[in-house]
Design an enzyme around this catalytic site. Structure first.
Site, PDB file in Angstrom:
ATOM      1  CG  ASP B  14      -2.104  -0.934   1.088  1.00 31.41           C
ATOM      2  OD1 ASP B  14      -2.304  -1.488  -0.004  1.00 31.41           O
ATOM      3  OD2 ASP B  14      -2.805  -1.121   2.093  1.00 31.41           O
ATOM      4  NE  ARG B  94      -2.685   3.982  13.096  1.00 36.24           N
ATOM      5  CZ  ARG B  94      -1.989   3.130  12.364  1.00 36.24           C
ATOM      6  NH1 ARG B  94      -0.657   3.183  12.330  1.00 36.24           N
ATOM      7  NH2 ARG B  94      -2.603   2.198  11.664  1.00 36.24           N
ATOM      8  CG  ASP B 123      -5.736   3.833  12.146  1.00 37.29           C
ATOM      9  OD1 ASP B 123      -5.788   4.123  13.352  1.00 37.29           O
ATOM     10  OD2 ASP B 123      -5.652   2.671  11.729  1.00 37.29           O
ATOM     11  CB  SER B 178      -7.543  -4.965   7.036  1.00 34.78           C
ATOM     12  OG  SER B 178      -7.040  -3.720   7.409  1.00 34.78           O
TER      13      SER B 178
END
Lengths: 406, 406, 406, 406
Positions: B14, B94, B123, B178
């Site tokens: 990705d 994060r 996110d 995922s």
């Protein structure tokens, strides 16, 4: 005619010894009252024992269904858990017992109610707040707080006292854990538990089930249905709530579910340590939560969590018969309108493992949750959302930078 | 000289595909930045891969200890758990990643930061709120929300796109769950999990450990010490926090601890379903709570629970760099002053079973908890206490009776 | 046959200009809808104006009583005040307007609803959340956010645009404060208020009353009665709620009551500054609270305060049609069961001064509150109460001393 | 050598009569201790009076600045208001007095502390919790709860008792309101206030100021500055906090500010009615809030409001020396970092009317608040924001419709 006292009577040594003590210290007729909330005590011969001990009358009331519907279920719906662990087993039974004692006191025109709770525990608070709220005029007698007249400090003392008063019943002198049992749970205090550094002696202690280690090596799948927050069936069999709890108790006990070891903060200001077994209750509350995950929106979930904690505190403190308990329950009931559906889970050695949940009112949307863009969700929207959601942070950062550059 | 963009780079397909896309759509130098929060990704060859894909530079930063001390530990102290289950593994990483991206952007004088989070998840919110709070002037690029220029919808699309742009790297086309991993946890979404009626395929899914069924038949005892809320040793070995989490991850993974299956409410307004493995984190939070039971008084415990829930919401929503997070953390830190002591527990097939707790600052008093009267506690006091504690109920009952009789 | 759009129409310039804009940009029949929540707008000639501007139809709905009973009263009972000051006047009207727009849209089989709220305010959120909750399939059109087609930035622009489209109505070009009015309040924004350092120009600004300085020099006594939290009479005259609010508006306006100047935090992330006049509402909420003081017990009062704050946030954010609003309202309603009685107060130059309160359900007991010992209260009880209430502090002090001496 | 008792001594009749009572009932040396928290009592001749009454020693401690800095200011920063009205004037002084009594008791090696609070009020709780927390080993004597030895029920009884014990001091027999005064406030209870149906007799009652009716007809503008939540100047004059409160007391008293009439819920379980004058405090808290409006973001504001309510409860209940008070204060202090700026307001007949606020850390942005689109705010973003903010409502509406159609 003598005045009457209603005594919360279990048939055990403690409450039996209270009968002659009451007659010695007050000039009352003693009306014994055994409220069956599922404690599985030996009711056979209870009447003779009470009479033999000097009681004028014995009432035995089976209130198990009322306990389930009106006391347990509000707590389940609220997900009321005290201090993150305790499922309130003893707390939720006390107000119902108080209510029944008051009803009998009214019927018998009694002037006093007597209970056998000790002077250091929560239960005296719960009994007495219940009585005060329902019958503020009735005198309350708590022998264990009557230091000057209640001289018994051990089981042997009580047996001796009974014998002195002509009551010769086959009670054992062995003291064990201090326990309280009803359909929902059993609590254990005392012995090695008094030292929090000690591991509980589970093999000796457990009553309703086994430890995870002793549970079967094979997991067992269970399904349950709920309607408006209330369980309606287990494994396809429709049952009333009390039977569902009995069924779950058997399943949970078998698989080592719902044993907790906690140091909790009592209402009366000290910490105490107990072990609680709540096999069926633990399953019921988990299953109910599993269903709510699908149905409650985020904002409701968050506030309901706070209200559940408040409900737990209220029940723990014995404040059942209060406007606040009613108001919080009204909040909770409102959230349960659509808590209808089916949950599946697997029991295995102390674990309740989710195995699928469905509801006609599920707010989960597979198309929405997946990664694709659809009619309902434009990825561009996220940018606008984040820009405004983060606007206060951004403005603050800019303003702070400005202020520092001045 | 070209302007620069800092890209949050993992080395996976990705974020690799983003490099040529950035170069095609913007005229930027691409500075890749791989922030190591314990994701155990393959760092070997990462630099070549980034360069090969067109990046001008690659930073690799090991921030694991900072992650543990400044992000994980505040959550542990707060007992921050989102919606009763989720230990915030992704959420807490994060803001740290955002902070490091900003630091590198400043160092490199970059004008933009790019991340590979999707347009439906939490996110993007967490990354962008972090960046807005720390660098309100920096442009944010989220390719997955650029519907008009980002046309790739599958791994195959991305591989093709890379090839078209001269990047031929051995990525697999298989799509799996995922996932997001760091030292604290791994999350799994997608595949069968997208239907909440389905049981997770645990054998296929688990990465950090085994299911309770596959865990050893022998329990294992563990001891831990804490100082002011921070773990300092496991089984007598002093370690820094990151090593303690590694050790607990091994223990928890082995014993089937910390696997949860949840339907949660995302910030962006929909429900999603995931499975999280947090083996060490689950043990650490339980152990910390086990100790707090001895040390926190009732009132502090109650309010801290509310504050912990708020902390969880704040972290989940990506509002780390806010005055509210700081204020709640100040509250929590203040409560940790005396959270010092030792806890023992037993790990067994998914269970963490308490096996004794001690602390120099324990508020538990054995003499107080037991049934005897002592200097500290006069049973008579309980009567006065109950009389005033229950006074509002009693007065209310009397007043209501009066009102009804009028 | 053309598709239809329902337009929230006030008859003012802003919403009038929307009619030709809608016809120009969409091929819709325009159904205008004027929802009367007590804004005292000029309804005479409204129908002609709407038709003249190109509307196919005009609905005028008087919903004042529904507004009072179903939207205002829940807020009064909850004592819902946003950020300590704002009585939610605009917020509480928006969901009702949305509901009526949806009802007409359904009746007319319209495919869209259009409102004239700006892109920076709260009202767009409130209108649209209402519409989404009640009619998720209906398209929403917000012209002020349509940067590409809505080019008007001033009143002159709008007048010109109308003229270009053959609408020549006598609108003034003067811009004044941006205002929103209904039976409960009027809000003012803009002009000098945009700078929080500036004092409001009250003489220019006020609509519903006068400043305290200009209020009469003579105080005026008022009495009100309530039943279950709902006002039933003013100065002995029984009236429906809407008439009570009208009466209180007159009284409050005359005496300079209920003018507030606030910098508030909008839902969309920025601070804004406004002046609100809520003359009758301020009296009503104070009077209701004055009565609650006598009736609510301490615990209920405390939790109700929290719930009232939550209710205010929910209403402010436009989340009226949500399960959470319903659940909080159920809580609040439950607390109002006994909020029955009479309050007296004096209005004088901005002050509401209590002048006596009575209720059949008052929990105030004169014998209890006075200094004497009586049957209900034994001073000895206080000692027991304090000893247990303070036990955690005492035990903690002893334990800490012990720990330090080790 | 005799053991010693420390007596909280005011010089008034009540505490003077305690001296001979202590000597008669205990064999103690009596150390009187007058803690000056700004009660403006007559200190002249206090020493002779104490000695004449049999005290061995008198301490007079001026702790006004400590009171302001360490007790009042935390409450102001927290905006701690009990039951929406009461600014905690008496509550915040009690723990400081307790602390000083303990300090003197330690210095004098006293074994007991005696206070003159009655057995029905809150102050006994506050004094004794303070003492228990700071000196758990010290005996507490509360004569008014000693029904068997303390026989005095009126001022005349006390005067007679003093005379019998050779103390002939010129105390008046008139009883008036029961009052408590310090720098922050004065409270009034008793007489006509005991009936909540009665209007207070303000002309007779007020001590620190006048009613709004009697206040000047001319308004008066005031400006104040704050740094980190603490006031630093009034009308341009820099002053320490105690002098600021004195100045504001003069201003507020003159303009009829800060008089409240409340039925409150005491800790000991009953409602009581009092009138409080807090002229300067009311201004200070309003001014502080006026500034916070500009500086606190929405989320912080909301949680701070909850924490302020908790702080008020804690202080009201006398739980000052607890970990929870410390933790809440840590939260509040964290929010005050940027509460720096200037506020202006106008005092007029009971009203505090805002007249402008500025701060270098203001989060208010005029460009953002106005109606124009700018760099910081794209109206399109609002659409995305509303779409996601309202997504749960929309999905719910769709799902419910689906469920009903099944």
């Amino acid at each position: 005619m003598k005045e009457k006292v209603v005594l919360a009577y279990s048939g055990g040594l403690d409450t039996t010894a209270i009968i002659p003590w009451l007659k010695e210290n007050y000039d009352y007729e003693v009306i014994c009252c055994c409220i069956d909330v599922g404690q599985e005590s030996e009711l056979d011969g209870l009447e003779e024992r009470a009479k033999l001990s000097g009681a004028e009358k014995l009432y035995i009331l089976d209130v198990v269904d009322e306990f389930c519907d009106d006391y347990i279920m509000p707590c389940v719906k609220a997900n009321a858990i005290y201090e993150n662990k305790y499922l309130l087993g003893t707390s939720m039974a006390r107000p119902l017992i108080a209510q029944k004692l008051v009803e009998i006191a009214r019927k018998e025109n009694a002037v006093a109610i007597c209970h056998g709770a000790t002077g250091k525990g929560n239960d005296q608070v719960r009994f007495e707040l219940g009585i005060k709220a329902l019958a503020p005029d009735i005198k309350i007698i708590a022998p264990w707080r009557c230091n000057e007249t209640w001289k018994m400090q051990s089981r042997q003392d009580e047996i001796d006292y009974c014998k002195e008063h002509g009551i010769d019943l086959p009670f054992s002198t062995d003291s064990s854990y201090s326990r309280d049992r009803n359909l929902w749970h059993i609590s254990h205090e005392g012995l090695e538990l008094e030292d929090p550094a000690q591991e509980p002696n589970y093999n000796h202690l457990l009553v309703l089930g086994v430890t995870p280690e002793e549970a079967p090596d094979e997991p067992e799948y269970v399904s349950m249905t709920f309607e408006k927050g209330v369980p309606t069936s287990v494994n396809g069999k429709e049952m009333k709530v009390s039977d569902i709890i009995r069924e779950l108790n058997a399943l949970g006990g078998k698989h080592g579910i719902g044993i907790i070891d906690i140091v909790e903060n009592r209402v009366v200001g000290m910490k105490s340590r107990g072990v609680y077994e709540t096999p069926g209750g633990t399953i019921l509350m988990e299953a109910h939560q599993q269903l709510e995950e699908l149905i409650l929106d985020r904002a409701t979930y968050t506030v309901k969590k706070e209200m559940g904690n408040k409900f737990a505190d209220i029940v723990y403190e014995g404040k059942w018969f209060t406007p606040l308990r009613e108001a919080v329950q009204a909040f909770v009931d409102s959230t349960q309108e659509y808590v209808t559906g089916e949950v599946k889970f697997k029991l295995y050695k102390g674990n309740i493992i989710k195995a699928g949940t469905t509801s006609p009112y599920s707010l989960y949307s597979e198309t929405l949750a997946s990664f694709t863009t659809g009619e309902l969700y434009d990825h561009h929207d996220a940018e606008g959302f984040i820009n405004l959601f983060g606007l206060p942070l951004k403005v603050r950062a800019m303003k702070m930078a400005e202020a520092q550059n001045k």
